[in-house]
Motif scaffolding. Structure first.
Motif, mmCIF file in Angstrom:
data_model
loop_
_atom_site.group_PDB
_atom_site.id
_atom_site.type_symbol
_atom_site.label_atom_id
_atom_site.label_comp_id
_atom_site.label_asym_id
_atom_site.label_seq_id
_atom_site.Cartn_x
_atom_site.Cartn_y
_atom_site.Cartn_z
ATOM 1 N N SER A 62 57.237 10.740 54.082
ATOM 2 C CA SER A 62 58.081 9.911 53.344
ATOM 3 C C SER A 62 58.582 10.419 52.144
ATOM 4 N N VAL A 64 57.866 9.426 49.331
ATOM 5 C CA VAL A 64 57.829 8.363 48.364
ATOM 6 C C VAL A 64 56.574 7.446 48.630
ATOM 7 N N THR A 66 54.096 4.374 49.616
ATOM 8 C CA THR A 66 54.520 3.277 50.348
ATOM 9 C C THR A 66 53.437 2.031 50.222
ATOM 10 N N GLY A 125 66.563 7.381 41.203
ATOM 11 C CA GLY A 125 65.847 8.347 42.125
ATOM 12 C C GLY A 125 66.225 9.579 41.134
ATOM 13 N N SER A 275 60.622 12.046 39.719
ATOM 14 C CA SER A 275 60.841 10.911 40.514
ATOM 15 C C SER A 275 59.485 9.781 40.176
ATOM 16 N N HIS A 277 59.158 7.246 42.307
ATOM 17 C CA HIS A 277 58.587 6.939 43.741
ATOM 18 C C HIS A 277 57.932 8.117 44.223
ATOM 19 N N LYS A 278 57.770 9.029 43.947
ATOM 20 C CA LYS A 278 56.833 10.097 44.194
ATOM 21 C C LYS A 278 55.470 9.934 43.792
ATOM 22 N N TYR A 283 57.275 2.191 44.591
ATOM 23 C CA TYR A 283 58.223 2.182 45.486
ATOM 24 C C TYR A 283 59.543 2.639 45.465
ATOM 25 N N ALA A 284 60.079 3.135 46.471
ATOM 26 C CA ALA A 284 61.231 3.760 46.591
ATOM 27 C C ALA A 284 62.540 3.103 45.591
ATOM 28 N N GLY A 285 62.966 3.974 44.705
ATOM 29 C CA GLY A 285 64.024 3.310 44.102
ATOM 30 C C GLY A 285 64.025 3.501 42.372
ATOM 31 N N GLN A 325 61.489 -2.131 40.045
ATOM 32 C CA GLN A 325 60.945 -0.575 40.095
ATOM 33 C C GLN A 325 60.576 -0.242 38.550
#
Length: 344
Positions: A62, A64, A66, A125, A275, A277-278, A283-285, A325
């Motif tokens: 992914s 990212v 989770t 991102g 990032s 979200h890494k 979480y992503a975004g 986020q």
């Protein structure tokens, strides 16, 4: 199974969702249906279709985060309806973003005075962060060339061929900047600093180094690149800067390799993206871009908007966005701290 029996055309029903006519009759996929359906049926239809998605917890490809702690999930849900750009209405959310920017700037050794505020912004991102950093480099280069009376219509950027396609190639194509890629070779799968500096010319707006290549996770030698560029700038009279794409490595290197010089300790590093979200564990975004100081972000790129209330400076590619986020990133920073992040 209980048979469906609708008592009215409203959302109220005394039916089994699976037995209702709304589930038994196919809904159009690409056009809006003529009539509404009960909320229970809408939920069940979508929920069942989403069951065909993969399980995020099992998605090892992914790139990212989770999973987050339940306490952070609660914060996310409680702020999911907050529009971040409405700073007058949500001043604490704005303050939390500013705290995150300053925490990251200090983590990356930005040369800040005791009471000086860091320059940076939260993004959706690293792609948006790179677009913003690239625009700043392009505008500074254009202003310089105009002042010198030289052509300013053919900017270029030097990267390795291992860069993330959706970030750097997208920036080059969307904002009309020539992308000059250093080719990889067998046994050396990141950008070679010597070859990168050879490709630099008067129209180079910056050299982009990768801290954590998507191909193999390897860090590029930003220190060597900085030293070589200083030499070339001294010989040519240019002032070609460096951007560090630390999308993957920005939240790893400060904890695992604190002695490694890749960040604002190097004088030519003018901006860094990372990032959240890494390895920021959100979480992503969420992504971040930090500038060395105010002079590295041209003021003409900052918009001042006041229709929501007081003056709001903004430098983003979009306007409205959620606050969740950003709040989640702040949670991770204060929850883990430097010590826990290091030992994790």
């Amino acid at each position: 199974m209980v048979l469906s029996r609708m008592i009215s055309d409203s959302d109220a029903s005394v039916s089994s969702t699976f037995a209702s006519r709304y589930v038994r009759t196919s809904l159009p996929k690409f056009k809006m249906a003529e009539d509404s359906i009960p909320k229970e049926a809408a939920f069940q239809i979508i929920n069942d279709e989403l069951m065909l998605d993969g399980n995020p917890r099992l998605n090892l490809a992914s790139f990212v985060t989770t999973w987050m702690e339940p306490e952070c999930d609660k914060l996310i849900m409680s702020s999911i309806n907050k529009n971040y750009v409405d700073m007058d209405e949500y001043p604490v959310t704005t303050e939390l973003q500013n705290r995150c920017v300053n925490m990251i700037a200090h983590l990356f050794n930005a040369p800040l005075g005791e009471a000086e505020t860091a320059v940076g912004v939260g993004t959706v991102g690293s792609s948006e962060a790179i677009m913003l950093a690239g625009l700043a480099f392009k505008r500074k280069w254009q202003n310089k060339m105009k002042a010198l009376g030289k052509p300013w219509d053919k900017p270029n950027i030097v990267t390795g061929a291992n860069v993330q396609v959706v970030c750097w190639e997208k920036f080059a194509r969307y904002f009309e900047v020539e992308l000059k890629e250093v080719k990889l070779r067998e046994g050396y799968y990141v950008m070679d600093p010597e070859k990168a500096v050879e490709m630099v010319d008067e129209n180079t707006i910056c050299v982009a180094a990768i801290l954590g290549s998507t191909l193999n996770g390897e860090f590029e030698d930003v220190k060597r690149l900085n030293d070589l560029l200083i030499e070339k700038n001294a010989k040519t009279g240019w002032d070609t800067p460096i951007h560090v794409d630390a999308a993957s490595g920005g939240f790893i290197a400060p904890f695992i390799y604190p002695e490694l010089e890749w960040d604002f300790r190097l004088p030519l590093v003018k901006s860094i993206n990372v990032s959240g979200h890494k390895y920021g564990l959100v979480y992503a975004g969420i992504g971040w871009v930090i500038w060395r100081n105010k002079d590295d972000l041209p003021d003409e790129l900052i918009f001042h908007i006041n229709y929501l209330g007081a003056d709001q400076p903004t430098f983003t590619l979009n306007f409205s966005k959620g606050s969740s986020q950003i709040i989640a990133q702040y949670y991770q920073f204060i929850r883990l701290g430097f010590e826990v992040s290091f030992h994790s």
